[in-house]
Write an enzyme that holds these catalytic residues in place. Structure first.
Site, PDB file in Angstrom:
ATOM      1  N   CYS A  11       0.872  -1.185   0.000  1.00 41.06           N
ATOM      2  CA  CYS A  11       0.000   0.000   0.000  1.00 41.06           C
ATOM      3  C   CYS A  11       0.905   1.229   0.000  1.00 41.06           C
ATOM      4  O   CYS A  11       2.084   1.129  -0.367  1.00 41.06           O
ATOM      5  CB  CYS A  11      -0.953  -0.017   1.198  1.00 41.06           C
ATOM      6  SG  CYS A  11      -0.146   0.019   2.806  1.00 41.06           S
ATOM      7  N   ASN A  14       2.385   1.345   4.368  1.00 41.63           N
ATOM      8  CA  ASN A  14       2.712   0.064   5.031  1.00 41.63           C
ATOM      9  C   ASN A  14       2.432   0.114   6.540  1.00 41.63           C
ATOM     10  O   ASN A  14       3.088  -0.547   7.327  1.00 41.63           O
ATOM     11  CB  ASN A  14       4.160  -0.365   4.761  1.00 41.63           C
ATOM     12  CG  ASN A  14       4.469  -1.817   5.144  1.00 41.63           C
ATOM     13  OD1 ASN A  14       5.589  -2.144   5.512  1.00 41.63           O
ATOM     14  ND2 ASN A  14       3.507  -2.692   5.070  1.00 41.63           N
ATOM     15  N   CYS A  16      -1.246   0.655   7.454  1.00 44.51           N
ATOM     16  CA  CYS A  16      -2.685   0.375   7.616  1.00 44.51           C
ATOM     17  C   CYS A  16      -3.115  -0.835   6.775  1.00 44.51           C
ATOM     18  O   CYS A  16      -3.349  -1.918   7.305  1.00 44.51           O
ATOM     19  CB  CYS A  16      -3.529   1.587   7.216  1.00 44.51           C
ATOM     20  SG  CYS A  16      -3.223   3.061   8.229  1.00 44.51           S
ATOM     21  N   ARG A  17      -3.210  -0.661   5.452  1.00 45.87           N
ATOM     22  CA  ARG A  17      -3.821  -1.709   4.626  1.00 45.87           C
ATOM     23  C   ARG A  17      -2.929  -2.920   4.412  1.00 45.87           C
ATOM     24  O   ARG A  17      -3.380  -4.063   4.609  1.00 45.87           O
ATOM     25  CB  ARG A  17      -4.226  -1.117   3.259  1.00 45.87           C
ATOM     26  CG  ARG A  17      -5.357  -0.122   3.356  1.00 45.87           C
ATOM     27  CD  ARG A  17      -5.510   0.668   2.092  1.00 45.87           C
ATOM     28  NE  ARG A  17      -4.385   1.563   1.874  1.00 45.87           N
ATOM     29  CZ  ARG A  17      -4.184   2.290   0.781  1.00 45.87           C
ATOM     30  NH1 ARG A  17      -5.028   2.186  -0.227  1.00 45.87           N
ATOM     31  NH2 ARG A  17      -3.153   3.102   0.696  1.00 45.87           N
ATOM     32  N   SER A  18      -1.678  -2.697   3.973  1.00 41.43           N
ATOM     33  CA  SER A  18      -0.866  -3.880   3.613  1.00 41.43           C
ATOM     34  C   SER A  18      -0.477  -4.746   4.824  1.00 41.43           C
ATOM     35  O   SER A  18      -0.451  -5.971   4.697  1.00 41.43           O
ATOM     36  CB  SER A  18       0.345  -3.505   2.753  1.00 41.43           C
ATOM     37  OG  SER A  18       1.193  -2.598   3.396  1.00 41.43           O
ATOM     38  N   ASP A 134      -7.908   3.822   1.228  1.00 42.73           N
ATOM     39  CA  ASP A 134      -6.967   4.283   2.249  1.00 42.73           C
ATOM     40  C   ASP A 134      -7.753   4.791   3.473  1.00 42.73           C
ATOM     41  O   ASP A 134      -8.521   5.746   3.356  1.00 42.73           O
ATOM     42  CB  ASP A 134      -6.136   5.415   1.627  1.00 42.73           C
ATOM     43  CG  ASP A 134      -5.080   5.949   2.562  1.00 42.73           C
ATOM     44  OD1 ASP A 134      -5.103   5.601   3.762  1.00 42.73           O
ATOM     45  OD2 ASP A 134      -4.236   6.727   2.086  1.00 42.73           O
TER      46      ASP A 134
HETATM   47  P1  4NP Z   1      -1.664   2.769   4.211  1.00 43.18           P
HETATM   48  O1  4NP Z   1      -2.277   4.112   4.824  1.00 43.18           O
HETATM   49  O2  4NP Z   1      -1.161   3.140   2.833  1.00 43.18           O
HETATM   50  O3  4NP Z   1      -2.850   1.852   4.158  1.00 43.18           O
HETATM   51  O4  4NP Z   1      -0.567   2.330   5.162  1.00 43.18           O
HETATM   52  C1  4NP Z   1      -1.558   5.308   4.931  1.00 43.18           C
HETATM   53  C2  4NP Z   1      -0.650   5.473   5.944  1.00 43.18           C
HETATM   54  C3  4NP Z   1       0.043   6.663   6.072  1.00 43.18           C
HETATM   55  C4  4NP Z   1      -0.164   7.679   5.164  1.00 43.18           C
HETATM   56  C5  4NP Z   1      -1.078   7.519   4.138  1.00 43.18           C
HETATM   57  C6  4NP Z   1      -1.776   6.320   4.014  1.00 43.18           C
HETATM   58  N1  4NP Z   1       0.524   8.909   5.314  1.00 43.18           N
HETATM   59  O5  4NP Z   1       0.253   9.849   4.539  1.00 43.18           O
HETATM   60  O6  4NP Z   1       1.387   9.045   6.209  1.00 43.18           O
END
Ligand code: 4NP
Length: 169
Positions: A11, A14, A16-18, A134
């Protein structure tokens, strides 16, 4: 025993989703005793070596998944030689992964690249080719949606691997 089949969930951050997808896939793989290894990474390097987002950890725990030991890292060129399958959570991730794939081919040589690239939802009839949205700026329901979608899509991938005799010991 054969080499394990290796899967990388990707994602943006790294955190939340992945990592959620990683933990869910690992859970089902362990249940079925498949010879498949799973890791996760981000297209960004926003949170190097950080544990998953507290909200992701909390809601995943409600559903029976422990994310606490996972640590964030950025995807790198060698991943295209190491992993058999790279799973993107959304179309933006997919675009980034495809661009890196081109760089990996040039740097490593096509013969060293083995990764197929697909969406997490590629074979999931319930969320067919939909993004795992996201949740970072979202609410509880957005984090729970990630878990529900990843559970559904993980089951679809595992059915596909079983149909193809992937991950047999
Ligand atoms: P992820 O979510 O891609 O599912 O891990 C996010 C985590 C952090 C950020 C964006 C999306 N960020 O902008 O810091």
């Amino acid at each position: 025993m054969h080499q394990p089949y290796r899967v990388l969930c990707v994602c943006l951050g790294n955190i939340c989703r992945s990592p959620t997808a990683e933990a869910i896939l690992k859970h089902h793989i362990a249940d079925l005793g498949l010879n498949i290894e799973v890791d996760s990474a981000g297209t960004s390097n926003y949170h190097p070596n950080k544990a998953p987002d507290r909200r992701s950890q909390k809601y995943a725990k409600h559903y029976g998944y422990d994310l606490s030991k996972l640590r964030a890292r950025q995807i790198h060129i060698d991943d295209f030689a190491k992993f058999d399958l790279i799973l993107a959570m959304d179309d933006e991730n997919l675009k980034e992964i495809n661009a890196l794939h081109q760089v990996a081919k040039k740097q490593l040589g096509t013969e060293h690249i083995k990764a197929d690239i697909a969406l997490m939802s590629q074979w999931d009839a319930l969320f067919l080719k939909q993004a795992v949205p996201d949740p970072y700026y979202g609410e509880q329901e957005d984090f729970e949606r990630v878990i529900v979608q990843c559970e559904s899509s993980a089951k679809a991938w595992i059915m596909r691997w079983q149909q193809q005799n992937i991950g047999l010991k």
